[in-house]
Design an enzyme around this catalytic site. Structure first.
Site, PDB file in Angstrom:
ATOM      1  CG  HIS A 130      -1.692   1.233   1.431  1.00  0.00           C
ATOM      2  ND1 HIS A 130      -2.971   1.419   0.943  1.00  0.00           N
ATOM      3  CD2 HIS A 130      -1.372   2.385   2.080  1.00  0.00           C
ATOM      4  CE1 HIS A 130      -3.402   2.621   1.280  1.00  0.00           C
ATOM      5  NE2 HIS A 130      -2.451   3.227   1.974  1.00  0.00           N
ATOM      6  CD  GLU A 131       2.098   3.334   3.809  1.00  0.00           C
ATOM      7  OE1 GLU A 131       2.306   4.441   3.272  1.00  0.00           O
ATOM      8  OE2 GLU A 131       1.146   3.138   4.578  1.00  0.00           O
ATOM      9  CG  HIS A 134       0.274   6.183  -0.833  1.00  0.00           C
ATOM     10  ND1 HIS A 134      -0.899   6.747  -1.276  1.00  0.00           N
ATOM     11  CD2 HIS A 134      -0.026   5.594   0.367  1.00  0.00           C
ATOM     12  CE1 HIS A 134      -1.862   6.535  -0.401  1.00  0.00           C
ATOM     13  NE2 HIS A 134      -1.356   5.833   0.607  1.00  0.00           N
ATOM     14  CD  GLU A 189      -4.662   6.511   2.266  1.00  0.00           C
ATOM     15  OE1 GLU A 189      -4.350   5.319   2.472  1.00  0.00           O
ATOM     16  OE2 GLU A 189      -3.852   7.443   2.370  1.00  0.00           O
TER      17      GLU A 189
END
Length: 252
Positions: A130-131, A134, A189
């Site tokens: 997920h990070e 980004h 997100e």
């Protein structure tokens, strides 16, 4: 009531949006164009300074096993995301709150609270994926560009609004926050969630474990902030959309 503030706002918005056409770029990973005019090199420089300050002010874990786990999983995700062309650094911070963050400079921080909640490496991969998502999505640059544009428009209106300046500041600022900045953040997100499971699968981790992690996070969360006023999607929204995406890819 004079129409001057409203007309001025429309004129400024048109000018800013017109200038922004040249700042739109297509992001292949997202399958959409992005409004980005913030310089990446400036963001990276600021991120490096922020990382150094975080290491100086926060308690970093010296637990060799924890740090090795984060680096092992992180390196696999980074390779799956084709981001090995830059150096990556990881740190574990002693904090009981489950949390993680990424900086555009290639720095990832994970708390001991999150490591304790991620019961296996697949779930940790969901977080790191997920990070990293980004970064691939250039969300930091896009968010900074959107924020600066909103601030420019509101600031110019306030300076010319005369007696209405206070009202513009109160209602205009709130409108920009709820109508532009926060929803955009929630969109980021959800995009990072999807990219994260893509990288999980490519790295050999089990995408469905991301659902187990988010359900555990939801069970332990004590927040009454409604989704419309939050920078993150609700747990129910995130889990439902992620579950649908994983099913559409035929993963388990």
């Amino acid at each position: 009531m004079s129409r001057k503030p409203l007309l001025l706002a429309l004129a400024i918005t048109t000018t800013v949006l017109g200038a922004g056409v040249g700042a739109c770029a297509y992001n292949e990973a997202l399958g959409r164009s992005q409004f980005v005019f913030v310089d990446d090199s400036a963001l990276i420089q600021q991120s490096q300074a922020a990382w150094a300050e975080t290491l100086r002010t926060q308690k970093v874990s010296n637990n060799a096993t924890q740090n090795a786990r984060v680096r092992r999983v992180g390196d696999r995700i980074v390779q799956a995301a084709n981001l090995t062309n830059r150096p990556w650094d990881y740190a574990v911070f002693e904090d009981s709150t489950p949390n993680a963050f990424v900086l555009p400079s290639g720095h990832i921080g994970v708390t001991t609270g999150l490591l304790g909640m991620a019961s296996n490496d697949d779930q940790l991969a969901a977080v790191i994926g997920h990070e990293v998502g980004h970064v691939v999505a250039r969300h930091a640059a896009e968010r900074a560009s959107t924020t600066q544009t909103a601030g420019l428009v509101l600031g110019a209106v306030q300076s010319q609004a005369g007696d209405y300046g206070q009202a513009v500041q109160a209602f205009g600022g709130l409108g920009a926050q709820l109508g532009v900045l926060l929803p955009f953040s929630r969109s980021h997100e959800l995009e990072a969630d999807r990219l994260g499971v893509d990288y999980m699968a490519a790295a050999g981790y089990k995408p469905s474990e991301s659902l187990a992690l988010w359900r555990a996070m939801a069970a332990g969360r004590q927040s009454g902030t409604p989704e419309f006023a939050s920078t993150h999607p609700s747990d129910q929204t995130r889990i439902a959309q992620l579950q649908q995406y994983i099913a559409s890819r035929g993963w388990n």
